[in-house]
Design an enzyme around this catalytic site. Structure first.
Site, PDB file in Angstrom:
ATOM      1  N   SER A 179       0.823  -1.200   0.000  1.00 34.51           N
ATOM      2  CA  SER A 179       0.000   0.000   0.000  1.00 34.51           C
ATOM      3  C   SER A 179       0.866   1.264   0.000  1.00 34.51           C
ATOM      4  O   SER A 179       1.628   1.476  -0.928  1.00 34.51           O
ATOM      5  CB  SER A 179      -0.966  -0.028   1.179  1.00 34.51           C
ATOM      6  OG  SER A 179      -2.023   0.876   0.966  1.00 34.51           O
ATOM      7  N   ASP A 414      -8.306  -6.251  -5.492  1.00 31.10           N
ATOM      8  CA  ASP A 414      -8.195  -5.038  -4.676  1.00 31.10           C
ATOM      9  C   ASP A 414      -8.726  -3.855  -5.463  1.00 31.10           C
ATOM     10  O   ASP A 414      -8.246  -3.572  -6.566  1.00 31.10           O
ATOM     11  CB  ASP A 414      -6.729  -4.809  -4.305  1.00 31.10           C
ATOM     12  CG  ASP A 414      -6.510  -3.523  -3.538  1.00 31.10           C
ATOM     13  OD1 ASP A 414      -7.444  -3.065  -2.852  1.00 31.10           O
ATOM     14  OD2 ASP A 414      -5.393  -2.975  -3.611  1.00 31.10           O
ATOM     15  N   HIS A 467      -6.223  -6.446  -1.052  1.00 33.92           N
ATOM     16  CA  HIS A 467      -5.214  -5.412  -0.818  1.00 33.92           C
ATOM     17  C   HIS A 467      -4.012  -5.929  -0.031  1.00 33.92           C
ATOM     18  O   HIS A 467      -2.878  -5.547  -0.298  1.00 33.92           O
ATOM     19  CB  HIS A 467      -5.880  -4.248  -0.079  1.00 33.92           C
ATOM     20  CG  HIS A 467      -5.038  -3.022   0.042  1.00 33.92           C
ATOM     21  ND1 HIS A 467      -4.533  -2.365  -1.046  1.00 33.92           N
ATOM     22  CD2 HIS A 467      -4.628  -2.317   1.133  1.00 33.92           C
ATOM     23  CE1 HIS A 467      -3.844  -1.306  -0.634  1.00 33.92           C
ATOM     24  NE2 HIS A 467      -3.883  -1.254   0.679  1.00 33.92           N
TER      25      HIS A 467
END
Length: 490
Positions: A179, A414, A467
């Site tokens: 991320s 994601d 994610h």
């Protein structure tokens, strides 16, 4: 036979040296919730960075279960910005699986994780920057920071860490995270590379890095959601064509009122989905219609107090890293922290009860050498953080130009950092394809797809993952992690 005995003696000696050379005061001997013997040594504590004010960065180090003297040292960073790397430790690829306490309270029960990344590597979980997790400063002015300062502080942390653990200096060193670590890691690689060239000691034996579902570039990331939603069958073909015509491919910077209107319509359609994995259900707030007759008798009290009305979804906290609500990619300037966001909007599909209860237990904190001055542990901290490093594309180009290996991986379900944007910015690098798009296998099944480029730059997808890839696909994640570290074909 004599030579074999000498070899065995040397290996045993090196292992004993490795175990003893690390700071004994940092050794973790037991952990509340776990009954058994650790499969390898664990250490945790602080590295202090001098300055005005000083900063104390907390780490948890898991020695490899395979061959600590030869296996790589890998730094893990969660995103945010401002989220603790215990996210990865508890929910993704740490040495334990956490079983939530039964109704009535109590600490989680810890079981050994058969897919822990410490099976094949020495892993450092770092809370960064100061103010995150157990990392702290006596002056909270240190909690005002940004990309450039965070990279400098983490680089200094590593130099000091290798001074404390000199037996690992010769090991190959890699970095990985997910991320917003898509910003942390390339900027840190740049600082390490500059330090090596300038002769800083100790020399960090950097070989490369991995980034999972990582942000990179405002335009590529910001324009990714609409094509992703169309490709996944979440919006109609007519709606996608209308968005294309009105927005002309610019889904986050358009000033066209009609473009904004269709984008708002798309947002409303996607609103009920789990943005971190479109296949997963959400935790909901009170008032949703999926609670039969308003009966919450099956929901644990600890969940009710937080407004959770679903049955708990095993241990998953569902999300983190860092997702920006709706279409907002990472922008230059101040980025709202998660606590700041949650004071203003409802961030969906979130729960981190297991980690919060375990890491705020006094016995746990004592066992891992967490200083009480660090305050309450939160998954993500209320810090003031500036995105001041710009696009990561030039950083990635610089890394490959300096001979560092790079693996970019994406959970393909994601919607927070969709693979469509990641694939686009990678193609923009202009690197020659040396291994054309193909499936890669795990346990005899297609686990995703891969394309490799010149300069040892690889893009890999994980089929059905969200994610936080290792949380959804632990077996597959360990396999590509191990193969890539060893330089084997995935």
């Amino acid at each position: 036979m004599a030579m074999q005995r000498v070899t065995v003696f040397v290996c045993v000696f090196l292992h004993l040296y490795l175990v003893e050379a690390a700071p004994k005061i940092s050794l973790v001997k037991t952990l509340p919730g776990f009954n058994g013997t650790f499969p390898s040594k664990h250490y945790s504590g602080y590295v202090s960075l001098e300055g005005n004010p000083p900063k104390n960065l907390f780490y948890y180090f898991v020695v490899s279960e395979r061959n600590p003297t030869r296996d790589p040292v890998v730094l893990w960073l969660n995103g945010g910005p401002g989220c603790s790397s215990f996210d990865g430790f508890v929910y993704e690829h740490g040495p334990f699986n956490f079983e939530a306490a039964k109704q009535g309270g109590g600490l989680p029960i810890l079981h050994l994780n058969p897919y822990s990344w410490s099976k094949v590597a020495n892993i450092i979980y770092l809370d960064s920057p100061a103010g995150v997790g157990f990392s702290y400063s006596p002056n909270t002015s240190s909690y005002i920071t940004g990309d450039i300062q965070t990279a400098a502080d983490t680089h200094l942390f590593l130099l000091k860490w290798f001074e404390q653990y000199p037996e690992f200096r010769a090991n190959p060193f890699y970095m990985t995270g997910e991320s917003y670590a898509g910003i942390y890691i390339p900027t840190l690689a740049s600082d390490i590379n500059k330090g090596i060239k300038s002769g800083l000691k100790p020399v960090i034996n950097l070989k490369g890095y991995m980034v999972g579902n990582g942000v990179c570039d405002r335009d590529f990331d910001g324009n990714a959601l609409v094509p992703f939603a169309h490709g996944m069958g979440l919006i109609s073909n007519n709606m996608f064509k209308e968005a294309e015509a009105l927005c002309k491919g610019k889904y986050h910077t358009s000033t066209n009122a009609n473009c904004e209107k269709i984008l708002n319509k798309i947002d409303s359609i996607l609103d009920g989905l789990n943005r971190y994995d479109i296949l997963e259900p959400c935790f909901h707030k009170p008032g949703v219609n999926d609670v039969p007759n308003g009966n919450l008798s099956f929901v644990p009290d600890s969940f009710k107090q937080l407004g959770v009305t679903d049955k708990p979804l095993a241990v998953r906290k569902r999300m983190y890293g860092r997702a920006w609500p709706f279409r907002a990619p990472v922008q230059e300037g101040i980025i709202p922290s998660w606590p700041q966001l949650m004071r203003e909007i409802s961030v969906p599909c979130t729960n981190d009860i297991v980690a919060t209860e375990w890491l705020n237990n006094d016995a746990v904190r004592k066992a891992i050498n967490a200083n009480p001055e660090s305050g309450k542990w939160n998954l993500c901290a209320d810090i003031r953080y500036s995105h001041d490093a710009g696009s990561m594309i030039s950083y990635h180009k610089n890394s490959t130009a300096n001979g560092y290996r790079v693996l970019i991986y994406s959970g393909d379900h994601d919607m927070c950092v969709p693979f469509t944007g990641t694939q686009s910015w990678i193609q923009s690098l202009g690197y020659k394809i040396v291994d054309e798009w193909r499936p890669w296998l795990s346990n005899g099944q297609t686990a995703g797809f891969l394309e490799k480029y010149a300069g040892d730059f690889t893009f890999l997808t994980i089929k059905g993952a969200g994610h936080t890839v290792p949380e959804y696909k632990p077996r597959e994640s360990l396999e590509f992690f191990d193969r890539w570290l060893q330089g084997k074909k995935i």
